[in-house]
Design an enzyme around this catalytic site. Sequence first.
Site, PDB file in Angstrom:
ATOM      1  N   ASP A   1      -2.394   6.911  16.997  1.00 12.27           N
ATOM      2  CA  ASP A   1      -1.571   7.547  15.977  1.00 12.27           C
ATOM      3  C   ASP A   1      -1.129   8.941  16.406  1.00 12.27           C
ATOM      4  O   ASP A   1      -1.847   9.647  17.116  1.00 12.27           O
ATOM      5  CB  ASP A   1      -2.343   7.666  14.657  1.00 12.27           C
ATOM      6  CG  ASP A   1      -2.693   6.312  14.068  1.00 12.27           C
ATOM      7  OD1 ASP A   1      -1.885   5.376  14.226  1.00 12.27           O
ATOM      8  OD2 ASP A   1      -3.776   6.187  13.461  1.00 12.27           O
TER       9      ASP A   1
ATOM     10  N   ASP B   1     -10.413   6.444  15.314  1.00 11.33           N
ATOM     11  CA  ASP B   1      -8.982   6.371  15.017  1.00 11.33           C
ATOM     12  C   ASP B   1      -8.355   7.713  15.403  1.00 11.33           C
ATOM     13  O   ASP B   1      -8.199   8.603  14.570  1.00 11.33           O
ATOM     14  CB  ASP B   1      -8.798   6.071  13.526  1.00 11.33           C
ATOM     15  CG  ASP B   1      -7.348   5.830  13.138  1.00 11.33           C
ATOM     16  OD1 ASP B   1      -6.479   5.848  14.036  1.00 11.33           O
ATOM     17  OD2 ASP B   1      -7.085   5.631  11.943  1.00 11.33           O
TER      18      ASP B   1
ATOM     19  N   TYR C   1       0.105   5.686   0.020  1.00 15.78           N
ATOM     20  CA  TYR C   1      -0.864   6.772  -0.015  1.00 15.78           C
ATOM     21  C   TYR C   1      -0.908   7.339  -1.434  1.00 15.78           C
ATOM     22  O   TYR C   1       0.087   7.280  -2.172  1.00 15.78           O
ATOM     23  CB  TYR C   1      -0.468   7.872   0.955  1.00 15.78           C
ATOM     24  CG  TYR C   1      -0.615   7.502   2.417  1.00 15.78           C
ATOM     25  CD1 TYR C   1      -1.820   7.043   2.925  1.00 15.78           C
ATOM     26  CD2 TYR C   1       0.452   7.640   3.292  1.00 15.78           C
ATOM     27  CE1 TYR C   1      -1.962   6.721   4.262  1.00 15.78           C
ATOM     28  CE2 TYR C   1       0.325   7.322   4.640  1.00 15.78           C
ATOM     29  CZ  TYR C   1      -0.889   6.859   5.115  1.00 15.78           C
ATOM     30  OH  TYR C   1      -1.021   6.543   6.441  1.00 15.78           O
TER      31      TYR C   1
ATOM     32  N   ASP D   1     -10.292   1.275  17.009  1.00 19.10           N
ATOM     33  CA  ASP D   1      -9.889   0.610  15.763  1.00 19.10           C
ATOM     34  C   ASP D   1      -8.902  -0.534  15.969  1.00 19.10           C
ATOM     35  O   ASP D   1      -8.332  -1.041  15.000  1.00 19.10           O
ATOM     36  CB  ASP D   1      -9.325   1.628  14.765  1.00 19.10           C
ATOM     37  CG  ASP D   1      -7.953   2.159  15.162  1.00 19.10           C
ATOM     38  OD1 ASP D   1      -7.518   1.918  16.326  1.00 19.10           O
ATOM     39  OD2 ASP D   1      -7.297   2.810  14.329  1.00 19.10           O
TER      40      ASP D   1
ATOM     41  N   ARG E   1       0.818  -1.203   0.000  1.00 20.10           N
ATOM     42  CA  ARG E   1       0.000   0.000   0.000  1.00 20.10           C
ATOM     43  C   ARG E   1       0.857   1.261   0.000  1.00 20.10           C
ATOM     44  O   ARG E   1       1.880   1.338   0.678  1.00 20.10           O
ATOM     45  CB  ARG E   1      -0.924   0.028   1.222  1.00 20.10           C
ATOM     46  CG  ARG E   1      -2.049  -0.988   1.178  1.00 20.10           C
ATOM     47  CD  ARG E   1      -3.021  -0.752   2.325  1.00 20.10           C
ATOM     48  NE  ARG E   1      -3.709   0.544   2.195  1.00 20.10           N
ATOM     49  CZ  ARG E   1      -4.511   1.032   3.133  1.00 20.10           C
ATOM     50  NH1 ARG E   1      -4.699   0.381   4.262  1.00 20.10           N
ATOM     51  NH2 ARG E   1      -5.098   2.211   2.955  1.00 20.10           N
TER      52      ARG E   1
END
Length: 295
Positions: free
Chosen positions: A173, A205, A137, A168, A135
């Site tokens: 984060d 999140d 962005y 989550d 993955r």
Amino acid sequence: MATAATASATRFAAAGAAHGFRWRTSPLTHRAFFPKRRVAAPLRSRLHILAPAALQKPDVQIKEAGQPETLDYRAFFLDVSGKRISPWHDVPLHLGDGVFNFIVEIPKDTSAKMEVATDEPYTPIKQDTKKGKLRYYPYNINWNYGLLPQTWEDPSFANSEVEGAFGDNDPVDVVEIGETQAKMGDILKVKPLAALAMIDEGELDWKIVAISLDDPRALLVNDVNDVEKHFPGTLMAIRDWFRDYKIPDGKPANKFGLGNKAANKDYALKVITETNESWAKLVKRSIPAGELSLV
């Protein structure tokens, strides 16, 4: 909570005092994150040694396995004896006086979606995948991004303040707004400034907005209003980036709770305290771990 968190904090504090080191990784950039293929020794044999640091940080090394931009790539964390440790469970969260350790997963101005593998032993950093593919962005992230160790967003807990959204199942984060591009795996001393309550496909999140104490403007910012004054437009830019980054893949925009605004420092500290307590219950096995690794 005290048993798990205090044990790891004591071990790292002793190591840091004895050595005064921090660990670093070599620069990895894809499109600005991963380098072009090199005809060098395989990464599985490469060990990055600690470099002195002005600020006390955990005495940790990193050993990479596999090649960047492959499904096999892993960055393992090692203690001073060479034993594998978990960046999620073994690096202490609290440093005192409202300062916390922050582990960089994705350096600013890069696009490879690196993350701690919470379901693998010793939770190394790897590149996230979707349907078997690595993955990225759709565009670079503009800030250093990573996690607060020893935190966990409990998926069984519905937050009544944020539309009843459940956690989550990941560490909390951090979006670090300093001017320096960190390296993947850096452990930075940061102070929280604000919190954004992102709701991603119904899951809560949290994004803690923070700044490294090494940043030249760190002394100027201590709360959400200071961010607006000294980093004008940054909070809106962070919210908009995380709101929209899935749209190019055909997904809807993410939502935000708390009135679509960034909460202040005190609220950010509340989030950190609550998720640290949830992590402590997790590692004590008071809450089922599911597929998460507690090693």
